[in-house]
Write a protein that holds these residues in place. Structure first.
Motif, PDB file in Angstrom:
ATOM      1  N   GLY A 358     -42.581  53.563  13.869  1.00  0.00           N
ATOM      2  CA  GLY A 358     -43.351  54.252  12.843  1.00  0.00           C
ATOM      3  C   GLY A 358     -44.747  54.616  13.324  1.00  0.00           C
ATOM      4  O   GLY A 358     -45.239  55.730  13.074  1.00  0.00           O
ATOM      5  N   GLY A 368     -47.974  60.395   8.088  1.00  0.00           N
ATOM      6  CA  GLY A 368     -48.130  58.999   7.708  1.00  0.00           C
ATOM      7  C   GLY A 368     -49.559  58.522   7.776  1.00  0.00           C
ATOM      8  O   GLY A 368     -49.842  57.357   7.478  1.00  0.00           O
ATOM      9  N   THR A 378     -42.606  58.891   7.417  1.00  0.00           N
ATOM     10  CA  THR A 378     -42.787  57.848   8.428  1.00  0.00           C
ATOM     11  C   THR A 378     -42.025  56.589   8.048  1.00  0.00           C
ATOM     12  O   THR A 378     -41.451  55.901   8.908  1.00  0.00           O
ATOM     13  CB  THR A 378     -44.284  57.530   8.598  1.00  0.00           C
ATOM     14  OG1 THR A 378     -44.980  58.732   8.938  1.00  0.00           O
ATOM     15  CG2 THR A 378     -44.518  56.506   9.688  1.00  0.00           C
ATOM     16  N   PHE A 379     -41.989  56.272   6.754  1.00  0.00           N
ATOM     17  CA  PHE A 379     -41.211  55.125   6.285  1.00  0.00           C
ATOM     18  C   PHE A 379     -39.734  55.301   6.625  1.00  0.00           C
ATOM     19  O   PHE A 379     -39.054  54.353   7.052  1.00  0.00           O
ATOM     20  CB  PHE A 379     -41.394  54.954   4.777  1.00  0.00           C
ATOM     21  CG  PHE A 379     -40.382  54.046   4.135  1.00  0.00           C
ATOM     22  CD1 PHE A 379     -40.496  52.668   4.247  1.00  0.00           C
ATOM     23  CD2 PHE A 379     -39.314  54.571   3.424  1.00  0.00           C
ATOM     24  CE1 PHE A 379     -39.550  51.830   3.663  1.00  0.00           C
ATOM     25  CE2 PHE A 379     -38.372  53.748   2.838  1.00  0.00           C
ATOM     26  CZ  PHE A 379     -38.490  52.366   2.961  1.00  0.00           C
ATOM     27  N   VAL A 382     -39.208  54.450  10.138  1.00  0.00           N
ATOM     28  CA  VAL A 382     -39.237  52.998  10.340  1.00  0.00           C
ATOM     29  C   VAL A 382     -37.877  52.389   9.996  1.00  0.00           C
ATOM     30  O   VAL A 382     -37.327  51.580  10.764  1.00  0.00           O
ATOM     31  CB  VAL A 382     -40.351  52.352   9.488  1.00  0.00           C
ATOM     32  CG1 VAL A 382     -40.230  50.826   9.499  1.00  0.00           C
ATOM     33  CG2 VAL A 382     -41.717  52.766   9.998  1.00  0.00           C
TER      34      VAL A 382
END
Length: 495
Positions: A358, A368, A378-379, A382
């Motif tokens: 991330g 992000g 971005t989450f 991840v």
């Protein structure tokens, strides 16, 4: 690969297929690769000049057009070359090549179309070509049923697209997509919402999102090359459609949120369906549903460039998997799989790799770093990194010490490559209106994020296997149309 149709005649199989005496496969293949080289030149010119060319208000060649042309012709060139051996001996070989060549031209014209009538006609044409490819084996009733199912879905998608474009043309008085988008603010809100609804439904039908996923799961009667070609701008055409009409969508926060919800649900459902499949091509179909859900989700976040990047990468990967599916079946040996157990070091390494992925994505793309939908994107990176790392750690047969070091390096390299490619494609399609239009974070994003975390935990804990009701429900949802299935052993060709 698709099963062979039932037949009353004895079929003799040989170790080596007899090459077709027809020149059509060879000429078509050479022509497609020549077209790929030409399109590569167009892309190079578009990148270096940053230009945007229009042809009589009918066609527009911009960065998006050029990059999709290269991708589509490359996929089609691979399929043309692969099919010369795979389809050798097929009695309808010339017709098969004619259809895949025509399909490629239809997709290319659709991506470049600026006139609404041309866009709609090409959308319909590529659907009809694909339906014909799905039912390529004329004497196989299941294949014809699958083709009929697909054709009905594609006609519905084309009808909805046509209705939306007619409404926009009537409201703006313009017959070009550029002209319509230039007058978005003048379109009455009820008309705009109706048109957006039509475009939205057309996109998710074409991309096989729930509840319109049945046509894709029923299409496994198609020759394997056709299944691979399906990812050359067809099943992922929903992303192209939404990107072209991004200014119309981005003005409606409720619509963008709906895209997020529908995309996320289909992504999670597709991943769940993948877990209960035993047929390799249907596994690939369920995976496509999940990946198309992610593509539509990225459109809903306002990152249309990310959606284009996703459809390109997924197209390459899934086309490869379909074309190599026969070898995968031959090489699979259940007792030969290695699956490492869960350990504290592996969990810690997975978490650190996910966070590192991330951070790397945020640093390379700038997403992000602000409190908007880029943070949610971005989450997603991840969560995806976490899932990929855990999966590779479980499957690899490397020694534990080497595994815990090498796997994070491989995964982070892949994330870095994706981020760089995302930036490159964003630059290439920058001339496309609103290629990036991040939205504000809402409760919808928080709810979807929670659903992703819950789904990941459920998968890790194996709830889909321990919960019989859930397992059966997933099996039921993943069933294709009944008339496309071979349900009796007498239907198989035992010759």
């Amino acid at each position: 690969m698709a099963s062979q149709p039932p037949s009353n005649e004895t079929v003799q199989l040989s170790e080596t297929a007899t090459p077709s005496p027809s020149l059509v496969p060879r000429v078509s293949t050479v022509a497609m690769w020549a077209l790929f080289l030409l399109c590569s030149g167009v892309l190079a010119l578009a990148v270096t000049s940053g230009g945007r060319w229009t042809v009589g208000g009918v066609l527009v060649v911009d960065g998006l057009t050029a990059i999709m042309w290269v991708v589509v012709t490359f996929f089609s060139g691979i399929v043309h070359s692969y099919s010369r051996r795979y389809m050798a001996g097929d009695r309808h070989l010339d017709g098969f090549y004619a259809r895949i060549f025509a399909f490629t031209l239809a997709v290319m014209t659709m991506t470049a179309a600026d006139h609404v009538a041309l866009f709609a006609v090409m959308w319909l044409a590529m659907g009809l070509c694909m339906a014909s490819l799905i039912g390529h084996v004329r004497g196989w009733k299941q294949a014809q049923a699958a083709a009929g199912t697909a054709r009905r879905y594609f006609l519905a998608s084309s009808g909805l697209l046509g209705a939306g474009l007619v409404a926009l043309t009537w409201a703006t008085g313009s017959t070009s997509i550029a002209g319509i988008l230039g007058q978005v603010g003048t379109v009455p809100r009820p008309v705009a919402l109706g048109a957006v609804g039509c475009l939205f439904l057309a996109a998710i039908i074409q991309s096989a999102l729930f509840p319109f996923h049945t046509w894709l799961l029923s299409s496994m009667t198609a020759p394997t090359p056709a299944s691979a070609l399906m990812h050359a701008g067809f099943v992922n055409a929903g992303g192209i459609l939404l990107t072209r009409f991004a200014p119309l969508l981005a003005d409606e926060p409720a619509v963008m949120s709906l895209l997020v919800v529908v995309g996320a649900f289909s992504a999670l459902l597709g991943q769940a369906l993948l877990l209960v499949q035993t047929d390799i091509k249907r596994e690939l179909g369920a995976s496509t549903i999940a990946q198309m859900g992610f593509m539509i989700l990225q459109c809903g976040l306002g990152f249309f460039a990310a959606a284009i990047t996703h459809l390109i990468l997924h197209g390459f990967y899934k086309a490869y998997l379909f074309l190599s599916s026969g070898a995968a079946v031959e090489q699979t040996a259940p007792e030969g799989h290695h699956r490492a157990g869960t350990s504290l070091p592996s969990v810690a390494v997975s978490l650190l790799t996910a966070v590192g992925g991330g951070v790397l994505f945020a640093l390379l793309t700038g997403k992000g770093t602000e409190l908007n939908s880029g943070l949610f994107l971005t989450f997603v990176v991840v969560v995806t990194t976490m899932h990929a790392t855990r999966d590779i750690l479980r499957r690899t047969a490397l020694p534990p010490s080497l595994r815990l070091v090498s796997v994070p390096l491989v995964v982070l390299t892949a994330i870095g490559t994706y981020a760089v490619l995302f930036d490159a494609i964003s630059a290439v399609i920058a001339s496309t209106p609103m290629a990036q239009a991040p939205t504000d974070l809402t409760a919808v994003h928080l709810g979807v994020a929670a659903a992703f975390v819950a789904s990941y935990l459920a998968t890790e804990l194996g709830w889909h296997r321990s919960n019989k009701r859930l397992y059966v429900a997933l099996l039921n949802v993943s069933q294709p149309s009944p008339d496309t299935l071979l349900t009796s052993k007498e239907d198989y060709d035992d010759a």
